[in-house]
Design a protein around this motif. Structure first.
Motif, mmCIF file in Angstrom:
data_model
loop_
_atom_site.group_PDB
_atom_site.id
_atom_site.type_symbol
_atom_site.label_atom_id
_atom_site.label_comp_id
_atom_site.label_asym_id
_atom_site.label_seq_id
_atom_site.Cartn_x
_atom_site.Cartn_y
_atom_site.Cartn_z
ATOM 1 N N LEU A 129 73.223 85.205 118.098
ATOM 2 C CA LEU A 129 72.719 86.810 117.882
ATOM 3 C C LEU A 129 72.877 86.984 116.986
ATOM 4 O O LEU A 129 73.512 87.747 116.056
ATOM 5 N N PRO A 130 71.185 86.980 115.892
ATOM 6 C CA PRO A 130 71.372 87.766 115.289
ATOM 7 C C PRO A 130 70.832 88.907 115.123
ATOM 8 O O PRO A 130 70.190 89.618 116.007
ATOM 9 N N PHE A 131 71.666 89.663 114.188
ATOM 10 C CA PHE A 131 71.172 90.990 113.963
ATOM 11 C C PHE A 131 70.773 92.243 112.431
ATOM 12 O O PHE A 131 71.411 91.933 112.084
ATOM 13 N N LEU A 132 70.198 94.112 112.992
ATOM 14 C CA LEU A 132 70.245 94.379 112.089
ATOM 15 C C LEU A 132 70.717 95.607 112.283
ATOM 16 O O LEU A 132 70.607 95.905 113.160
ATOM 17 N N TYR A 141 74.348 92.319 103.629
ATOM 18 C CA TYR A 141 73.329 92.043 103.603
ATOM 19 C C TYR A 141 71.949 92.295 104.101
ATOM 20 O O TYR A 141 72.089 92.423 105.047
ATOM 21 N N GLY A 142 71.170 92.488 103.062
ATOM 22 C CA GLY A 142 69.792 93.806 103.146
ATOM 23 C C GLY A 142 69.511 92.696 104.401
ATOM 24 O O GLY A 142 68.533 93.174 105.045
ATOM 25 N N THR A 163 83.324 90.430 114.062
ATOM 26 C CA THR A 163 83.132 89.078 113.870
ATOM 27 C C THR A 163 81.839 88.255 113.114
ATOM 28 O O THR A 163 81.287 87.711 113.750
ATOM 29 N N ALA A 164 80.415 89.470 112.766
ATOM 30 C CA ALA A 164 79.360 89.341 112.219
ATOM 31 C C ALA A 164 79.783 88.610 110.709
ATOM 32 O O ALA A 164 80.579 89.452 110.137
ATOM 33 N N TYR A 165 79.031 87.689 110.899
ATOM 34 C CA TYR A 165 79.023 87.155 109.067
ATOM 35 C C TYR A 165 77.577 87.194 108.623
ATOM 36 O O TYR A 165 76.327 87.376 109.089
ATOM 37 N N ASN A 166 77.741 86.732 107.198
ATOM 38 C CA ASN A 166 76.303 86.668 106.448
ATOM 39 C C ASN A 166 75.442 85.401 106.703
ATOM 40 O O ASN A 166 76.665 84.542 106.432
ATOM 41 N N PRO A 167 74.397 85.292 106.157
ATOM 42 C CA PRO A 167 73.794 83.879 106.890
ATOM 43 C C PRO A 167 74.188 83.088 105.373
ATOM 44 O O PRO A 167 74.457 84.022 103.930
ATOM 45 N N TYR A 168 74.291 81.914 104.907
ATOM 46 C CA TYR A 168 74.936 81.057 104.266
ATOM 47 C C TYR A 168 73.116 81.498 102.832
ATOM 48 O O TYR A 168 74.768 81.493 102.222
ATOM 49 N N CYS A 169 71.910 81.682 103.388
ATOM 50 C CA CYS A 169 71.388 82.409 101.980
ATOM 51 C C CYS A 169 72.134 83.125 101.593
ATOM 52 O O CYS A 169 71.660 83.823 100.308
ATOM 53 N N ALA A 170 72.668 83.832 102.519
ATOM 54 C CA ALA A 170 73.404 85.756 101.326
ATOM 55 C C ALA A 170 74.109 84.413 100.017
ATOM 56 O O ALA A 170 74.132 85.761 98.952
ATOM 57 N N TYR A 171 74.668 83.385 100.088
ATOM 58 C CA TYR A 171 75.143 82.714 99.052
ATOM 59 C C TYR A 171 74.721 81.640 98.331
ATOM 60 O O TYR A 171 75.180 82.085 97.073
ATOM 61 N N ASN A 172 73.382 80.988 98.881
ATOM 62 C CA ASN A 172 72.970 79.608 98.328
ATOM 63 C C ASN A 172 71.315 79.820 99.027
ATOM 64 O O ASN A 172 71.996 80.002 100.096
ATOM 65 N N GLU A 173 70.691 80.183 97.754
ATOM 66 C CA GLU A 173 69.511 80.145 98.207
ATOM 67 C C GLU A 173 68.713 78.372 99.053
ATOM 68 O O GLU A 173 67.592 78.619 99.138
ATOM 69 N N LYS A 174 69.542 77.857 98.281
ATOM 70 C CA LYS A 174 68.970 76.580 99.087
ATOM 71 C C LYS A 174 68.939 76.428 100.814
ATOM 72 O O LYS A 174 68.217 75.441 100.740
ATOM 73 N N TYR A 175 69.890 77.149 101.319
ATOM 74 C CA TYR A 175 69.953 76.983 103.229
ATOM 75 C C TYR A 175 68.845 77.474 103.452
ATOM 76 O O TYR A 175 68.503 78.575 102.931
ATOM 77 N N LYS A 196 78.943 93.006 101.990
ATOM 78 C CA LYS A 196 77.859 92.330 101.244
ATOM 79 C C LYS A 196 78.771 91.256 100.448
ATOM 80 O O LYS A 196 79.398 91.313 99.459
ATOM 81 N N PHE A 197 78.438 90.274 99.853
ATOM 82 C CA PHE A 197 79.192 89.292 99.181
ATOM 83 C C PHE A 197 78.036 89.226 97.460
ATOM 84 O O PHE A 197 77.001 89.334 97.158
#
Length: 202
Positions: A129-132, A141-142, A163-175, A196-197
């Motif tokens: 379940l992704p959401f904006l 996170y944007g 329990t909403a969490y950020n995508p891994y790419c919010a922390y590291n662009e390699k994901y 936001k991180f």
């Protein structure tokens, strides 16, 4: 000499105790996520961010963001290629439509099932379940956030936005992270879950 050895042992013990800080978090979800991000074997954080990591920043738990949603299953939905933050395309299908109320207002979100994950042990019943929402780019996170869910037996599902969490790419662009479809935008402030991180300076 014996006294010196005892003194050194005490210093070492105190030092280790100070280094091993408790995992932060007000809820089991928060503690579990912080433990994952602190562990070098499971963390998406870059090394420089992990070295100074003490814990993610969360909104305070709010029961108003725990909702019971009805599911309109869509068994005939076609597989499609969901765009990601890289060239990779994620093969997904709409498992169903969630209908729920949040603070008195009715909303709908599409719930997705991944073709690849369905074949992995432990993820056979996994739903994505992704959401904006209106906090994106400000306090969160944007690119939006994700919630992990499982196929229920009945036609309702508990959705906990805490329990909403950020995508891994919010922390590291390699994901490579699925981009939240625009249709899954909630025109409200979802002040629950991970904030936001702020990355360390390069």
């Amino acid at each position: 000499m014996k006294f010196l050895l005892i003194a050194l042992l005490l210093v070492f013990t105190v030092s280790c105790a100070q280094e091993k800080k408790p995992i932060l978090g007000d809820t089991p979800f928060q503690k579990e996520l912080n433990a994952e991000y602190k562990d070098a074997t499971t963390s998406p954080l870059k090394k420089k961010d992990r070295e100074h990591f003490e814990g993610l920043v969360f909104f305070a738990f709010d029961s108003a963001f725990v909702v019971t949603a009805s599911i309109e299953r869509t068994p005939d939905s076609k597989w499609f290629k969901m765009k990601t933050t890289t060239d990779r395309l994620s093969q997904e299908r709409v498992y169903g439509i969630l209908n729920f109320e949040l603070k008195g207002t009715a909303y709908q979100l599409e719930l997705y099932q991944g073709q690849e994950l369905m074949t992995k042990e432990g993820f056979e019943d996994y739903l994505f379940l992704p959401f904006l929402d209106n906090t994106n780019g400000d306090s969160t996170y944007g690119g939006g956030r994700y919630i992990d869910l499982s196929i229920p037996e009945g036609d309702t599902l508990i959705v906990d936005f805490n329990t909403a969490y950020n995508p891994y790419c919010a922390y590291n662009e390699k994901y490579s992270c699925p981009i939240v479809p625009r249709r899954n935008y909630l025109d409200t402030d979802v002040t629950a879950g991970v904030k936001k991180f702020h990355k360390s300076e390069e």
